[in-house]
Enzyme design. Structure first.
Site, PDB file in Angstrom:
ATOM      1  N   HIS A  18       0.833  -1.200   0.000  1.00 37.42           N
ATOM      2  CA  HIS A  18       0.000   0.000   0.000  1.00 37.42           C
ATOM      3  C   HIS A  18       0.871   1.255   0.000  1.00 37.42           C
ATOM      4  CE1 HIS A  18      -3.073  -2.656   2.210  1.00 37.42           C
ATOM      5  NE2 HIS A  18      -3.589  -2.413   1.013  1.00 37.42           N
ATOM      6  N   LYS A  42     -16.137  -7.496   5.331  1.00 38.34           N
ATOM      7  CA  LYS A  42     -14.859  -8.216   5.323  1.00 38.34           C
ATOM      8  C   LYS A  42     -14.440  -8.678   6.719  1.00 38.34           C
ATOM      9  CE  LYS A  42     -12.690  -6.257   1.224  1.00 38.34           C
ATOM     10  NZ  LYS A  42     -11.463  -5.598   0.722  1.00 38.34           N
ATOM     11  N   ARG A  91      -1.772  -6.163  -8.040  1.00 38.08           N
ATOM     12  CA  ARG A  91      -0.603  -6.980  -7.731  1.00 38.08           C
ATOM     13  C   ARG A  91      -0.400  -8.068  -8.779  1.00 38.08           C
ATOM     14  NH1 ARG A  91      -3.312  -7.039  -2.571  1.00 38.08           N
ATOM     15  NH2 ARG A  91      -4.195  -8.935  -3.394  1.00 38.08           N
ATOM     16  N   SER A 129      -2.993  -7.566   2.668  1.00 37.86           N
ATOM     17  CA  SER A 129      -3.421  -7.492   4.073  1.00 37.86           C
ATOM     18  C   SER A 129      -3.853  -8.861   4.587  1.00 37.86           C
ATOM     19  CB  SER A 129      -4.558  -6.489   4.221  1.00 37.86           C
ATOM     20  OG  SER A 129      -4.096  -5.185   3.978  1.00 37.86           O
TER      21      SER A 129
END
Length: 163
Positions: A18, A42, A91, A129
């Protein structure tokens, strides 16, 4: 004309990947607003306040960066902050389809806001994450994938009640 970009995400927690995207965005835009989403769907490991604090600490050395929390549509938040660009990180190819759909959705809601996709450096391409959260659950090493300020905050959570 001043260009403001919004970088939304859950940031649960903010990673070196990030941070890499934020630094890249600052080379392209005058201001970057990091928008930390509540994201109850989430089921984040860290509370919104903890994620905002970690993000603020991680970027405190950068100029022209603001951190805000939000619980509304990304395009509404962008409008409220006069941001004409939404930053998204890519990514791997697996990210692309989801991010493309999200970009088209946001464009259908407000066609004056552009989505810009940025890739992290190769060394951060595997960092997410969710990987960090899994490592934290098992007391795995994370200092090579988290900003040092975030690593320190997580280390100081001596109550060890990671949600």
């Amino acid at each position: 004309m001043r260009k403001t970009a919004l970088y939304p995400g859950t940031f649960d927690p903010i990673t070196n990947g990030h941070f890499d995207i934020i630094e890249r965005a600052l080379r392209l835009f005058d201001e970057v607003i990091i928008a930390v989403a509540i994201s109850q769907d989430k089921k984040p490991m860290f509370s919104l306040d903890e994620r905002i604090e970690m993000t603020k600490e991680a970027v405190k050395s950068l100029s022209n960066v603001t951190v805000v929390g939000f619980d509304n549509l990304t395009v509404e938040l962008a409008k409220a902050h006069n941001a004409s660009i939404i930053i998204r990180g890519l990514r791997a190819v697996s990210d692309f389809e989801y991010e493309l759909q999200l970009g088209y959705l946001n464009n259908s809601l407000d066609d004056t806001i552009e989505t810009v996709y940025l890739m992290p450096k190769l060394q951060n391409a595997f960092v997410s994450s969710s990987i960090v959260r899994n490592l934290l659950k098992f007391n795995g090493k994370t200092d090579h994938i988290l900003p040092k300020e975030v690593q320190k905050i997580i280390g100081n959570m001596t109550s060890c009640t990671l949600h």
